[in-house]
Scaffold this motif. Structure first.
Motif, PDB file in Angstrom:
ATOM      1  N   GLY A 261       0.748  -1.155  -0.032  1.00  0.00           N
ATOM      2  CA  GLY A 261       0.025   0.111  -0.087  1.00  0.00           C
ATOM      3  C   GLY A 261       0.868   1.290   0.007  1.00  0.00           C
ATOM      4  N   ARG A 262       0.278   2.287  -0.337  1.00  0.00           N
ATOM      5  CA  ARG A 262       0.851   3.582  -0.118  1.00  0.00           C
ATOM      6  C   ARG A 262       0.030   4.563   0.777  1.00  0.00           C
ATOM      7  NH1 ARG A 262       4.360   4.442  -4.611  1.00  0.00           N
ATOM      8  NH2 ARG A 262       4.522   2.701  -6.267  1.00  0.00           N
ATOM      9  N   TYR A 263       0.723   5.943   1.166  1.00  0.00           N
ATOM     10  CA  TYR A 263       0.014   6.781   1.757  1.00  0.00           C
ATOM     11  C   TYR A 263       0.366   8.179   1.375  1.00  0.00           C
ATOM     12  CZ  TYR A 263       4.302   7.633   4.528  1.00  0.00           C
ATOM     13  OH  TYR A 263       5.608   7.824   5.057  1.00  0.00           O
ATOM     14  N   ARG A 264      -0.559   9.256   1.651  1.00  0.00           N
ATOM     15  CA  ARG A 264      -0.144  10.613   0.878  1.00  0.00           C
ATOM     16  C   ARG A 264       0.090  11.353   2.246  1.00  0.00           C
ATOM     17  NH1 ARG A 264      -5.381  12.153  -1.984  1.00  0.00           N
ATOM     18  NH2 ARG A 264      -6.141  10.060  -1.752  1.00  0.00           N
ATOM     19  N   GLY A 265       1.029  12.173   2.205  1.00  0.00           N
ATOM     20  CA  GLY A 265       1.557  12.952   3.282  1.00  0.00           C
ATOM     21  C   GLY A 265       2.791  13.559   2.895  1.00  0.00           C
ATOM     22  N   THR A 266       3.106  14.728   2.412  1.00  0.00           N
ATOM     23  CA  THR A 266       4.161  15.341   1.974  1.00  0.00           C
ATOM     24  C   THR A 266       5.062  15.411   3.237  1.00  0.00           C
ATOM     25  OG1 THR A 266       2.906  16.692   0.342  1.00  0.00           O
ATOM     26  CG2 THR A 266       5.239  17.255   0.818  1.00  0.00           C
ATOM     27  N   GLY A 267       6.428  14.620   3.087  1.00  0.00           N
ATOM     28  CA  GLY A 267       7.284  14.715   3.998  1.00  0.00           C
ATOM     29  C   GLY A 267       7.020  14.075   5.401  1.00  0.00           C
ATOM     30  N   VAL A 268       6.132  13.281   5.337  1.00  0.00           N
ATOM     31  CA  VAL A 268       5.935  12.397   6.469  1.00  0.00           C
ATOM     32  C   VAL A 268       6.371  11.257   6.463  1.00  0.00           C
ATOM     33  CG1 VAL A 268       3.929  11.406   7.797  1.00  0.00           C
ATOM     34  CG2 VAL A 268       3.394  13.508   6.508  1.00  0.00           C
ATOM     35  N   GLY A 269       7.106  10.889   7.734  1.00  0.00           N
ATOM     36  CA  GLY A 269       7.954   9.564   7.789  1.00  0.00           C
ATOM     37  C   GLY A 269       6.984   8.603   8.407  1.00  0.00           C
ATOM     38  N   SER A 270       7.460   7.408   8.281  1.00  0.00           N
ATOM     39  CA  SER A 270       6.710   6.279   8.953  1.00  0.00           C
ATOM     40  C   SER A 270       7.619   5.280   9.536  1.00  0.00           C
ATOM     41  CB  SER A 270       5.733   5.545   7.998  1.00  0.00           C
ATOM     42  OG  SER A 270       6.496   4.936   7.114  1.00  0.00           O
ATOM     43  N   SER A 271       7.007   4.299  10.401  1.00  0.00           N
ATOM     44  CA  SER A 271       7.759   3.352  10.984  1.00  0.00           C
ATOM     45  C   SER A 271       6.757   2.084  11.098  1.00  0.00           C
ATOM     46  CB  SER A 271       8.277   3.509  12.266  1.00  0.00           C
ATOM     47  OG  SER A 271       7.235   3.838  13.209  1.00  0.00           O
ATOM     48  N   LEU A 272       7.578   0.802  11.179  1.00  0.00           N
ATOM     49  CA  LEU A 272       6.773  -0.231  11.308  1.00  0.00           C
ATOM     50  C   LEU A 272       7.318  -1.249  12.412  1.00  0.00           C
ATOM     51  CD1 LEU A 272       5.056  -2.708  10.489  1.00  0.00           C
ATOM     52  CD2 LEU A 272       6.613  -3.355   8.659  1.00  0.00           C
ATOM     53  N   ALA A 273       6.526  -1.589  13.162  1.00  0.00           N
ATOM     54  CA  ALA A 273       6.750  -2.688  14.199  1.00  0.00           C
ATOM     55  C   ALA A 273       5.661  -3.974  13.994  1.00  0.00           C
ATOM     56  CB  ALA A 273       6.452  -2.215  15.671  1.00  0.00           C
ATOM     57  N   TYR A 274       6.441  -4.991  14.357  1.00  0.00           N
ATOM     58  CA  TYR A 274       5.713  -6.235  14.095  1.00  0.00           C
ATOM     59  C   TYR A 274       6.098  -7.314  15.345  1.00  0.00           C
ATOM     60  CZ  TYR A 274       9.976  -8.519  12.478  1.00  0.00           C
ATOM     61  OH  TYR A 274      11.239  -9.106  12.381  1.00  0.00           O
ATOM     62  N   LEU A 275       5.223  -8.152  15.421  1.00  0.00           N
ATOM     63  CA  LEU A 275       5.405  -9.332  16.359  1.00  0.00           C
ATOM     64  C   LEU A 275       4.789 -10.683  15.625  1.00  0.00           C
ATOM     65  CD1 LEU A 275       5.623 -10.570  19.220  1.00  0.00           C
ATOM     66  CD2 LEU A 275       3.501 -10.047  19.845  1.00  0.00           C
ATOM     67  N   ILE A 276       5.503 -11.633  15.699  1.00  0.00           N
ATOM     68  CA  ILE A 276       4.998 -12.952  15.352  1.00  0.00           C
ATOM     69  C   ILE A 276       5.128 -14.063  16.357  1.00  0.00           C
ATOM     70  CG2 ILE A 276       5.389 -14.924  13.688  1.00  0.00           C
ATOM     71  CD1 ILE A 276       6.308 -12.836  11.489  1.00  0.00           C
ATOM     72  N   ARG A 277       4.187 -14.641  16.755  1.00  0.00           N
ATOM     73  CA  ARG A 277       4.378 -15.689  17.698  1.00  0.00           C
ATOM     74  C   ARG A 277       3.974 -16.985  16.733  1.00  0.00           C
ATOM     75  NH1 ARG A 277       1.791 -12.404  21.614  1.00  0.00           N
ATOM     76  NH2 ARG A 277      -0.099 -13.156  21.415  1.00  0.00           N
ATOM     77  N   LEU A 278       4.698 -17.956  16.955  1.00  0.00           N
ATOM     78  CA  LEU A 278       4.252 -19.254  16.162  1.00  0.00           C
ATOM     79  C   LEU A 278       4.440 -20.520  17.068  1.00  0.00           C
ATOM     80  CD1 LEU A 278       5.447 -19.904  12.587  1.00  0.00           C
ATOM     81  CD2 LEU A 278       5.751 -21.816  14.262  1.00  0.00           C
ATOM     82  N   GLN A 279       3.546 -21.217  17.202  1.00  0.00           N
ATOM     83  CA  GLN A 279       3.636 -22.581  17.969  1.00  0.00           C
ATOM     84  C   GLN A 279       3.381 -23.675  16.678  1.00  0.00           C
ATOM     85  OE1 GLN A 279       0.556 -21.365  20.824  1.00  0.00           O
ATOM     86  NE2 GLN A 279       1.711 -22.691  21.970  1.00  0.00           N
ATOM     87  N   ALA A 280       4.265 -24.648  16.743  1.00  0.00           N
ATOM     88  CA  ALA A 280       3.849 -25.753  15.861  1.00  0.00           C
ATOM     89  C   ALA A 280       3.920 -27.160  16.758  1.00  0.00           C
ATOM     90  CB  ALA A 280       5.039 -26.014  14.843  1.00  0.00           C
TER      91      ALA A 280
END
Length: 297
Positions: A261-280
């Protein structure tokens, strides 16, 4: 094998932005190798609309669209998946032209596979792949195992949380890469030998030595008549069986990304944090789930 997976992605923007329509490829594939037992996807705050779509390469995706500006977006998916392929070599090659390298496909299959056959391979990668092919006397099936094993043992595998996959020639030159880099190298080497190959994203129960916690994983699939699409994981050096859960596969890695995806916002920075929990586990009871039939939601 049964997988209980929790995956959360949190996007934060420096100030409110307008989000363009977003593709969410967070629904595992359903086919002869795996099936969904439970699946729950949530967006906070809710989008203006959410539609389930089938993408060109068969990926089951959701498209979300938005009407108001926002400074954050959190996507959470919880799933229970059963993987079914215990033996990754339970197949034969049914077309003579696909037994030896360079591979040729029946005309109808070649047309369908065109996007996975486009060969723009750098000469260095092509020469390297040819040397591996020569070492197995041109056997297509032996080439795939030798290629995965060679990348696993001959490259330095690293964890890299951000960025596009490295160009295949650069990965080969440095003999270093994250799983998405070695997957792209594997795809390029296969295509140089006429093998239809594509990029895959998903989850794996196996921990590469460079990874201390569960992350989204990448590998490759190769098509052979009689075997269909079969996975090979070069960062782990193995043919994929029931230890991997596939989210998406496509000839272009952008179309196998879990979120686009994309976003519109001149000069706006972004960050991503994620979490994955997996049980097998081999039995549902080991995950605290009653061993009874379930219906995907």
């Amino acid at each position: 094998m049964f997988f209980r997976i929790h995956h959360r992605l949190s996007y934060t923007y420096e100030r409110p932005v307008f989000l363009e329509p977003m593709a969410l490829r967070l629904t595992p594939r359903q086919d002869g190798s795996q099936r969904i037992l439970e699946h729950h996807l949530r967006l906070e705050e809710a989008p203006a609309g959410l539609s389930r779509v089938l993408e060109p390469d068969g990926t089951d995706a959701m498209v979300a669209w938005f009407q108001q500006e926002r400074d954050q977006l959190t996507i959470t998916v919880d799933m229970l998946v059963e993987t079914l392929r215990c033996n990754p070599f339970d197949w034969i090659v049914t077309h003579r032209g696909a037994q030896q390298l360079p591979v040729t496909y029946p005309e109808a299959e070649a047309r369908s596979l065109a996007g996975c056959l486009q060969d723009r391979t750098d000469s260095s990668v092509r020469d390297w792949a040819q040397a591996i092919a020569d070492g197995v006397d041109g056997s297509a099936t032996a080439f795939l195992s030798a290629l995965a094993d060679g990348i696993h043992h001959g490259f330095h595998h690293v964890g890299r949380l951000e960025g596009e996959p490295t160009d295949a020639a650069e990965t080969l030159r440095t003999r270093t890469g994250a799983c998405r880099d070695t997957a792209m190298l594997f795809v390029a080497a296969c295509r140089s030998q006429g093998l239809a190959a594509r990029f895959v994203s998903g989850y794996s129960m196996h921990h590469p030595p460079e990874v201390s916690e569960h992350e989204l994983h990448a590998w490759a699939e190769v098509y052979l008549p009689g075997g269909g699409w079969r996975g090979f994981d070069p960062s782990l050096g193995l043919a994929v069986a029931d230890g991997h859960v596939i989210l998406a596969a496509a000839p272009d890695h952008h179309l196998a990304a879990p979120v686009s995806g994309r976003y519109r916002g001149t000069g706006v920075g972004s960050s991503l944090a994620y979490l994955i929990r997996l049980q097998a586990a081999e039995e549902l009871g080991e995950l605290g789930v009653p061993p009874q039939p379930m219906i995907p939601s």
